[in-house]
Design a protein around this motif. Structure first.
Motif, PDB file in Angstrom:
ATOM      1  N   ALA A  94      -3.640  -8.528  -4.841  1.00  0.00           N
ATOM      2  CA  ALA A  94      -4.351  -9.093  -3.684  1.00  0.00           C
ATOM      3  C   ALA A  94      -4.078  -8.261  -2.428  1.00  0.00           C
ATOM      4  O   ALA A  94      -5.005  -7.959  -1.660  1.00  0.00           O
ATOM      5  N   HIS A  95      -2.808  -7.881  -2.216  1.00  0.00           N
ATOM      6  CA  HIS A  95      -2.464  -7.056  -1.050  1.00  0.00           C
ATOM      7  C   HIS A  95      -3.168  -5.695  -1.122  1.00  0.00           C
ATOM      8  O   HIS A  95      -3.677  -5.206  -0.109  1.00  0.00           O
ATOM      9  N   MET A  96      -3.188  -5.080  -2.297  1.00  0.00           N
ATOM     10  CA  MET A  96      -3.853  -3.780  -2.437  1.00  0.00           C
ATOM     11  C   MET A  96      -5.350  -3.907  -2.186  1.00  0.00           C
ATOM     12  O   MET A  96      -5.950  -3.053  -1.527  1.00  0.00           O
ATOM     13  N   GLY A  97      -5.954  -4.955  -2.708  1.00  0.00           N
ATOM     14  CA  GLY A  97      -7.387  -5.182  -2.486  1.00  0.00           C
ATOM     15  C   GLY A  97      -7.691  -5.310  -0.997  1.00  0.00           C
ATOM     16  O   GLY A  97      -8.643  -4.708  -0.486  1.00  0.00           O
ATOM     17  N   LYS A  98      -6.860  -6.080  -0.303  1.00  0.00           N
ATOM     18  CA  LYS A  98      -7.046  -6.268   1.143  1.00  0.00           C
ATOM     19  C   LYS A  98      -6.852  -4.949   1.887  1.00  0.00           C
ATOM     20  O   LYS A  98      -7.635  -4.599   2.783  1.00  0.00           O
ATOM     21  N   ALA A  99      -5.809  -4.198   1.518  1.00  0.00           N
ATOM     22  CA  ALA A  99      -5.531  -2.916   2.185  1.00  0.00           C
ATOM     23  C   ALA A  99      -6.681  -1.939   1.987  1.00  0.00           C
ATOM     24  O   ALA A  99      -7.147  -1.309   2.948  1.00  0.00           O
ATOM     25  N   LEU A 100      -7.151  -1.822   0.774  1.00  0.00           N
ATOM     26  CA  LEU A 100      -8.237  -0.873   0.488  1.00  0.00           C
ATOM     27  C   LEU A 100      -9.523  -1.275   1.191  1.00  0.00           C
ATOM     28  O   LEU A 100     -10.249  -0.420   1.713  1.00  0.00           O
ATOM     29  N   LYS A 101      -9.802  -2.565   1.228  1.00  0.00           N
ATOM     30  CA  LYS A 101     -11.007  -3.037   1.920  1.00  0.00           C
ATOM     31  C   LYS A 101     -10.925  -2.720   3.412  1.00  0.00           C
ATOM     32  O   LYS A 101     -11.880  -2.200   4.004  1.00  0.00           O
ATOM     33  N   THR A 102      -9.777  -3.002   4.010  1.00  0.00           N
ATOM     34  CA  THR A 102      -9.599  -2.728   5.440  1.00  0.00           C
ATOM     35  C   THR A 102      -9.740  -1.237   5.727  1.00  0.00           C
ATOM     36  O   THR A 102     -10.444  -0.835   6.658  1.00  0.00           O
ATOM     37  N   LYS A 140      10.267  -4.987  -6.993  1.00  0.00           N
ATOM     38  CA  LYS A 140      10.979  -4.520  -5.803  1.00  0.00           C
ATOM     39  C   LYS A 140      10.846  -5.508  -4.641  1.00  0.00           C
ATOM     40  O   LYS A 140      11.793  -5.718  -3.886  1.00  0.00           O
ATOM     41  N   MET A 141       9.644  -6.108  -4.513  1.00  0.00           N
ATOM     42  CA  MET A 141       9.402  -6.999  -3.382  1.00  0.00           C
ATOM     43  C   MET A 141       9.646  -8.472  -3.716  1.00  0.00           C
ATOM     44  O   MET A 141       9.572  -9.326  -2.828  1.00  0.00           O
ATOM     45  N   GLY A 142       9.856  -8.767  -5.000  1.00  0.00           N
ATOM     46  CA  GLY A 142      10.085 -10.156  -5.401  1.00  0.00           C
ATOM     47  C   GLY A 142       8.836 -11.013  -5.308  1.00  0.00           C
ATOM     48  O   GLY A 142       8.897 -12.181  -4.928  1.00  0.00           O
ATOM     49  N   ILE A 143       7.689 -10.406  -5.625  1.00  0.00           N
ATOM     50  CA  ILE A 143       6.410 -11.131  -5.621  1.00  0.00           C
ATOM     51  C   ILE A 143       5.723 -10.928  -6.963  1.00  0.00           C
ATOM     52  O   ILE A 143       6.137 -10.100  -7.771  1.00  0.00           O
ATOM     53  N   SER A 144       4.654 -11.676  -7.204  1.00  0.00           N
ATOM     54  CA  SER A 144       3.947 -11.564  -8.488  1.00  0.00           C
ATOM     55  C   SER A 144       3.013 -10.355  -8.480  1.00  0.00           C
ATOM     56  O   SER A 144       2.634  -9.845  -7.412  1.00  0.00           O
ATOM     57  N   ILE A 145       2.631  -9.934  -9.669  1.00  0.00           N
ATOM     58  CA  ILE A 145       1.686  -8.817  -9.799  1.00  0.00           C
ATOM     59  C   ILE A 145       0.350  -9.196  -9.163  1.00  0.00           C
ATOM     60  O   ILE A 145      -0.300  -8.364  -8.519  1.00  0.00           O
ATOM     61  N   LYS A 146      -0.060 -10.442  -9.322  1.00  0.00           N
ATOM     62  CA  LYS A 146      -1.323 -10.907  -8.715  1.00  0.00           C
ATOM     63  C   LYS A 146      -1.272 -10.769  -7.195  1.00  0.00           C
ATOM     64  O   LYS A 146      -2.254 -10.398  -6.565  1.00  0.00           O
ATOM     65  N   THR A 147      -0.119 -11.059  -6.609  1.00  0.00           N
ATOM     66  CA  THR A 147       0.035 -10.917  -5.155  1.00  0.00           C
ATOM     67  C   THR A 147      -0.053  -9.444  -4.754  1.00  0.00           C
ATOM     68  O   THR A 147      -0.685  -9.100  -3.744  1.00  0.00           O
ATOM     69  N   PHE A 202       0.835  -1.198   0.000  1.00  0.00           N
ATOM     70  CA  PHE A 202       0.000   0.000   0.000  1.00  0.00           C
ATOM     71  C   PHE A 202       0.873   1.253   0.000  1.00  0.00           C
ATOM     72  O   PHE A 202       0.647   2.185  -0.763  1.00  0.00           O
ATOM     73  N   HIS A 203       1.892   1.272   0.850  1.00  0.00           N
ATOM     74  CA  HIS A 203       2.792   2.418   0.948  1.00  0.00           C
ATOM     75  C   HIS A 203       3.496   2.675  -0.393  1.00  0.00           C
ATOM     76  O   HIS A 203       3.552   3.810  -0.868  1.00  0.00           O
ATOM     77  N   LEU A 204       4.021   1.628  -0.992  1.00  0.00           N
ATOM     78  CA  LEU A 204       4.731   1.776  -2.270  1.00  0.00           C
ATOM     79  C   LEU A 204       3.796   2.276  -3.370  1.00  0.00           C
ATOM     80  O   LEU A 204       4.187   3.083  -4.210  1.00  0.00           O
ATOM     81  N   SER A 205       2.564   1.803  -3.342  1.00  0.00           N
ATOM     82  CA  SER A 205       1.605   2.203  -4.377  1.00  0.00           C
ATOM     83  C   SER A 205       1.093   3.624  -4.175  1.00  0.00           C
ATOM     84  O   SER A 205       1.114   4.435  -5.101  1.00  0.00           O
ATOM     85  N   ARG A 206       0.661   3.933  -2.976  1.00  0.00           N
ATOM     86  CA  ARG A 206      -0.011   5.208  -2.748  1.00  0.00           C
ATOM     87  C   ARG A 206       0.918   6.367  -2.395  1.00  0.00           C
ATOM     88  O   ARG A 206       0.643   7.503  -2.719  1.00  0.00           O
ATOM     89  N   PHE A 207       2.023   6.092  -1.732  1.00  0.00           N
ATOM     90  CA  PHE A 207       2.890   7.174  -1.295  1.00  0.00           C
ATOM     91  C   PHE A 207       4.121   7.344  -2.180  1.00  0.00           C
ATOM     92  O   PHE A 207       4.584   8.446  -2.385  1.00  0.00           O
ATOM     93  N   GLU A 208       4.647   6.234  -2.671  1.00  0.00           N
ATOM     94  CA  GLU A 208       5.796   6.327  -3.565  1.00  0.00           C
ATOM     95  C   GLU A 208       5.358   6.269  -5.026  1.00  0.00           C
ATOM     96  O   GLU A 208       6.180   6.369  -5.924  1.00  0.00           O
ATOM     97  N   GLU A 209       4.056   6.061  -5.241  1.00  0.00           N
ATOM     98  CA  GLU A 209       3.423   6.076  -6.561  1.00  0.00           C
ATOM     99  C   GLU A 209       4.076   5.108  -7.546  1.00  0.00           C
ATOM    100  O   GLU A 209       4.223   5.406  -8.727  1.00  0.00           O
ATOM    101  N   LEU A 210       4.459   3.936  -7.038  1.00  0.00           N
ATOM    102  CA  LEU A 210       5.010   2.906  -7.912  1.00  0.00           C
ATOM    103  C   LEU A 210       3.869   2.128  -8.557  1.00  0.00           C
ATOM    104  O   LEU A 210       2.794   1.970  -7.974  1.00  0.00           O
ATOM    105  N   LYS A 211       4.103   1.638  -9.752  1.00  0.00           N
ATOM    106  CA  LYS A 211       3.119   0.807 -10.449  1.00  0.00           C
ATOM    107  C   LYS A 211       3.205  -0.605  -9.887  1.00  0.00           C
ATOM    108  O   LYS A 211       4.228  -1.000  -9.311  1.00  0.00           O
ATOM    109  N   TYR A 212       2.136  -1.380 -10.089  1.00  0.00           N
ATOM    110  CA  TYR A 212       2.117  -2.738  -9.550  1.00  0.00           C
ATOM    111  C   TYR A 212       3.317  -3.549 -10.033  1.00  0.00           C
ATOM    112  O   TYR A 212       3.914  -4.307  -9.282  1.00  0.00           O
TER     113      TYR A 212
END
Length: 190
Positions: free
Chosen positions: A163-171, A153-160, A137-147
């Motif tokens: 999923a993390h962004m969906g969970k963060a926004l829902k919370t 940067k994190m060594g994870i898939s775009i789908k992951t 969430f921080h990387l997307s919204r504050f550092e304005e990085l694309k998925y």
């Protein structure tokens, strides 16, 4: 200032001024749009140039043709607008830098401290997120990085990342639901 017929502009009536506006607006708008690359801003610039021309019609001395004067005015006003935007962007970047240097995450920075309770609740909601979810969430919204960039940067898939962004926004949506009218009101004010 004189118009193309050699009459002082203070004697130019609204009908003549309107005709000049209609004759030149479209081409001036196109010109400003080429400089600014934003049609709405270009329209605003051209309208402002004509407004200043009308308001100061008795004081302006034009040494060239009216057309040349209008183009020159649009050119300089467009450049001033670009400079102003750059200053605003620098200010925003400086504020973001200071925020990240302080180690605090302030998504409601737009409000500049107008509601401490909302900011506190936002920080609390962020702390509820799992660490990876919060980082995404921080990387997307504050550092304005694309998925894609976050995934690399994190060594994870775009789908992951999605999923993390969906969970963060829902919370955040659930935790801050009572503040939605306030957030909308403050955003609209700015």
């Amino acid at each position: 200032m004189e118009n193309q017929d050699g009459l002082p502009v203070e004697r130019v009536d609204e009908h003549t001024f309107e005709a000049v506006f209609k004759d030149h607006f479209k081409s001036l708008h196109t010109y400003a749009n080429v400089i600014l690359k934003d049609s709405d801003e270009a329209e605003e610039i051209v309208q402002t140039v004509f407004l200043k021309l009308w308001e100061k019609r008795g004081m302006i001395k034009i040494n060239t043709s009216l057309k040349a004067y209008l183009y020159k005015s649009v050119y300089y006003d467009s450049l001033n607008h670009i400079k102003h935007q750059k200053v605003k962007m620098k200010h925003r970047e400086q504020k973001q830098y200071e925020t990240t240097q302080n180690g605090s995450v302030e998504a409601v920075d737009v409000m500049e401290g107008q509601d401490e309770e909302l900011n506190s609740r936002f920080q609390q909601a962020l702390r509820l997120l799992p660490e990876k979810c919060r980082t995404v969430f921080h990387l997307s919204r504050f550092e304005e990085l694309k998925y894609q960039e976050i995934a690399q940067k994190m060594g994870i898939s775009i789908k992951t990342v999605e999923a993390h962004m969906g969970k963060a926004l829902k919370t955040l949506r659930l935790e801050l639901a009572e503040f939605l009218p306030l957030i909308l009101m403050l955003i609209i004010e700015h």
